[in-house]
Design a protein around this motif. Sequence first.
Motif, PDB file in Angstrom:
ATOM      1  N   THR A  32     -11.919 -50.667  24.851  1.00  0.00           N
ATOM      2  CA  THR A  32     -11.927 -49.344  25.481  1.00  0.00           C
ATOM      3  C   THR A  32     -10.999 -49.332  26.691  1.00  0.00           C
ATOM      4  N   LYS A  33     -11.102 -50.371  27.511  1.00  0.00           N
ATOM      5  CA  LYS A  33     -10.238 -50.460  28.691  1.00  0.00           C
ATOM      6  C   LYS A  33      -8.774 -50.548  28.286  1.00  0.00           C
ATOM      7  N   ALA A  34      -8.491 -51.334  27.246  1.00  0.00           N
ATOM      8  CA  ALA A  34      -7.114 -51.473  26.775  1.00  0.00           C
ATOM      9  C   ALA A  34      -6.584 -50.151  26.238  1.00  0.00           C
ATOM     10  N   LYS A  35      -7.439 -49.418  25.522  1.00  0.00           N
ATOM     11  CA  LYS A  35      -7.025 -48.111  24.992  1.00  0.00           C
ATOM     12  C   LYS A  35      -6.704 -47.149  26.127  1.00  0.00           C
ATOM     13  N   GLU A  36      -7.564 -47.116  27.137  1.00  0.00           N
ATOM     14  CA  GLU A  36      -7.341 -46.196  28.259  1.00  0.00           C
ATOM     15  C   GLU A  36      -6.042 -46.501  28.981  1.00  0.00           C
ATOM     16  N   THR A  37      -5.761 -47.780  29.180  1.00  0.00           N
ATOM     17  CA  THR A  37      -4.501 -48.170  29.830  1.00  0.00           C
ATOM     18  C   THR A  37      -3.305 -47.794  28.970  1.00  0.00           C
ATOM     19  N   MET A  38      -3.415 -48.032  27.666  1.00  0.00           N
ATOM     20  CA  MET A  38      -2.329 -47.708  26.734  1.00  0.00           C
ATOM     21  C   MET A  38      -2.007 -46.220  26.759  1.00  0.00           C
ATOM     22  N   LEU A  39      -3.032 -45.388  26.656  1.00  0.00           N
ATOM     23  CA  LEU A  39      -2.800 -43.943  26.645  1.00  0.00           C
ATOM     24  C   LEU A  39      -2.206 -43.471  27.968  1.00  0.00           C
ATOM     25  N   GLU A  40      -2.693 -44.044  29.053  1.00  0.00           N
ATOM     26  CA  GLU A  40      -2.193 -43.643  30.377  1.00  0.00           C
ATOM     27  C   GLU A  40      -0.729 -44.021  30.565  1.00  0.00           C
ATOM     28  N   ARG A  41      -0.344 -45.208  30.103  1.00  0.00           N
ATOM     29  CA  ARG A  41       1.006 -45.720  30.370  1.00  0.00           C
ATOM     30  C   ARG A  41       2.040 -45.255  29.338  1.00  0.00           C
ATOM     31  N   THR A  42       1.614 -44.835  28.150  1.00  0.00           N
ATOM     32  CA  THR A  42       2.577 -44.547  27.082  1.00  0.00           C
ATOM     33  C   THR A  42       2.501 -43.114  26.569  1.00  0.00           C
ATOM     34  N   HIS A  43       1.722 -42.277  27.215  1.00  0.00           N
ATOM     35  CA  HIS A  43       1.654 -40.849  26.875  1.00  0.00           C
ATOM     36  C   HIS A  43       2.787 -40.146  27.617  1.00  0.00           C
ATOM     37  N   ILE A  44       3.907 -39.956  26.955  1.00  0.00           N
ATOM     38  CA  ILE A  44       5.087 -39.380  27.588  1.00  0.00           C
ATOM     39  C   ILE A  44       5.405 -38.027  26.944  1.00  0.00           C
ATOM     40  N   PRO A  45       6.089 -37.148  27.667  1.00  0.00           N
ATOM     41  CA  PRO A  45       6.381 -35.813  27.115  1.00  0.00           C
ATOM     42  C   PRO A  45       7.148 -35.871  25.797  1.00  0.00           C
ATOM     43  N   GLU A  46       8.078 -36.827  25.682  1.00  0.00           N
ATOM     44  CA  GLU A  46       8.880 -36.912  24.468  1.00  0.00           C
ATOM     45  C   GLU A  46       8.073 -37.403  23.271  1.00  0.00           C
ATOM     46  N   ALA A  47       7.062 -38.232  23.527  1.00  0.00           N
ATOM     47  CA  ALA A  47       6.240 -38.803  22.453  1.00  0.00           C
ATOM     48  C   ALA A  47       4.793 -38.885  22.935  1.00  0.00           C
ATOM     49  N   PRO A  48       4.115 -37.745  22.971  1.00  0.00           N
ATOM     50  CA  PRO A  48       2.729 -37.750  23.461  1.00  0.00           C
ATOM     51  C   PRO A  48       1.768 -38.356  22.443  1.00  0.00           C
ATOM     52  N   TRP A  49       0.627 -38.773  22.929  1.00  0.00           N
ATOM     53  CA  TRP A  49      -0.457 -39.197  22.046  1.00  0.00           C
ATOM     54  C   TRP A  49      -1.287 -37.979  21.656  1.00  0.00           C
ATOM     55  N   TRP A  50      -1.716 -37.950  20.403  1.00  0.00           N
ATOM     56  CA  TRP A  50      -2.636 -36.924  19.927  1.00  0.00           C
ATOM     57  C   TRP A  50      -3.919 -37.620  19.487  1.00  0.00           C
ATOM     58  N   VAL A  51      -5.039 -37.244  20.107  1.00  0.00           N
ATOM     59  CA  VAL A  51      -6.324 -37.891  19.831  1.00  0.00           C
ATOM     60  C   VAL A  51      -7.061 -37.095  18.755  1.00  0.00           C
ATOM     61  N   VAL A  52      -7.431 -37.785  17.682  1.00  0.00           N
ATOM     62  CA  VAL A  52      -8.176 -37.172  16.574  1.00  0.00           C
ATOM     63  C   VAL A  52      -9.643 -37.550  16.717  1.00  0.00           C
ATOM     64  N   ALA A  53     -10.505 -36.552  16.918  1.00  0.00           N
ATOM     65  CA  ALA A  53     -11.948 -36.812  16.940  1.00  0.00           C
ATOM     66  C   ALA A  53     -12.365 -37.210  15.528  1.00  0.00           C
ATOM     67  N   ALA A  54     -12.793 -38.463  15.352  1.00  0.00           N
ATOM     68  CA  ALA A  54     -12.923 -39.035  14.005  1.00  0.00           C
ATOM     69  C   ALA A  54     -14.336 -39.456  13.627  1.00  0.00           C
ATOM     70  N   ASN A  55     -15.346 -39.044  14.381  1.00  0.00           N
ATOM     71  CA  ASN A  55     -16.708 -39.368  13.969  1.00  0.00           C
ATOM     72  C   ASN A  55     -17.053 -38.746  12.622  1.00  0.00           C
ATOM     73  N   ASP A  56     -16.500 -37.566  12.363  1.00  0.00           N
ATOM     74  CA  ASP A  56     -16.666 -36.890  11.076  1.00  0.00           C
ATOM     75  C   ASP A  56     -15.378 -37.110  10.282  1.00  0.00           C
ATOM     76  N   LYS A  57     -15.447 -37.955   9.261  1.00  0.00           N
ATOM     77  CA  LYS A  57     -14.239 -38.338   8.521  1.00  0.00           C
ATOM     78  C   LYS A  57     -13.534 -37.143   7.889  1.00  0.00           C
ATOM     79  N   LYS A  58     -14.297 -36.259   7.280  1.00  0.00           N
ATOM     80  CA  LYS A  58     -13.694 -35.128   6.583  1.00  0.00           C
ATOM     81  C   LYS A  58     -12.963 -34.211   7.558  1.00  0.00           C
ATOM     82  N   LYS A  59     -13.625 -33.893   8.667  1.00  0.00           N
ATOM     83  CA  LYS A  59     -12.989 -33.044   9.670  1.00  0.00           C
ATOM     84  C   LYS A  59     -11.755 -33.730  10.251  1.00  0.00           C
ATOM     85  N   ALA A  60     -11.841 -35.029  10.470  1.00  0.00           N
ATOM     86  CA  ALA A  60     -10.713 -35.771  11.036  1.00  0.00           C
ATOM     87  C   ALA A  60      -9.497 -35.680  10.129  1.00  0.00           C
ATOM     88  N   ARG A  61      -9.697 -35.849   8.821  1.00  0.00           N
ATOM     89  CA  ARG A  61      -8.573 -35.787   7.884  1.00  0.00           C
ATOM     90  C   ARG A  61      -7.933 -34.403   7.884  1.00  0.00           C
TER      91      ARG A  61
END
Length: 301
Positions: free
Chosen positions: A225-254
């Motif tokens: 979790t800590k590694a993910k938070e650091t990754m998103l913070e350091r590599t979420h850039i305007p040219e290549a943003p991260w998009w988070v998919v809420a994936a607890n519900d597999k069908k909705k996520a797809r």
Amino acid sequence: MSAKHQEMAEWYQRAQEEILDSMDEELEMELDDDRLSVDSGTTSSVSRQTYFKELFRLQGELVKLQDFVVANKLKVAILFEGRDSAGKGGAIKRITQRLNPRVCRVVALPAPNEREKTQWYFQRYISQLPAGGEIVLFDRSWYNRAGVEHVMGFCSDAEYEDFLRTVPDLERMIINSGTILIKYWFSISDEEQYNRFMMRIHDPLKQWKLSPMDLESRRLWEAYTKAKETMLERTHIPEAPWWVVAANDKKKARLNCISHLLSQIPYEEIPHPEIHLPERVHNPDYLRGPVPPEMYVPEVY
């Protein structure tokens, strides 16, 4: 009914059967996903009817996107990241299911070999980037270094820091070269990952999905979790943003992931000329040779 009309009626019936068979392929995967869902308490808020209706519609749009990518020689790279069992593979299957594998391919690289360990870290990933007219889906990517490699100690602190510092510039270069880069993080809760791991443990058809590394990742949930938070913070850039998919519900996520992916590329439907099947050439001198019975696969069913 004339012979011609009879032939057309038979062809139409066969075509309908092929469509149903194609739907059955998706149904088989869904039933496989759902086999232990009742016991685990995980159910989707999307009805099966709605899910299939929307999935087939979105897959039809993906075919249009594919045609547009080929016609305009676009280069599309899509990264799928997330915890073990987050549903990345299931989403990738639904995206590629109706597409041409010569246009849309999946890259899932194994751990680097001894030679690759001596190379520039990004080298083996860069060689997999798309050419014109290609879509490449990375089932995990260079972000392994920000996740499993860092948490499990497979890279040094200096290598980890160098990665976080340089990857934004690398991605800007990839984009400046004309590649469309899209990054997805599939997010699931602690409880949902526990449920999915337990399903795999008790499912003989899915136990192969659980590696010792997966089990260790479960123990180290907070470190990941800590590694993910650091990754998103350091590599979420305007040219290549991260998009988070809420994936607890597999069908909705797809459905949400595919819908969002389609919105990221302003594609248009490419017109195709009407296709006419040519008449088959019949040679009166041709005699088809017999196939020995022992060569046939036994018809058990």
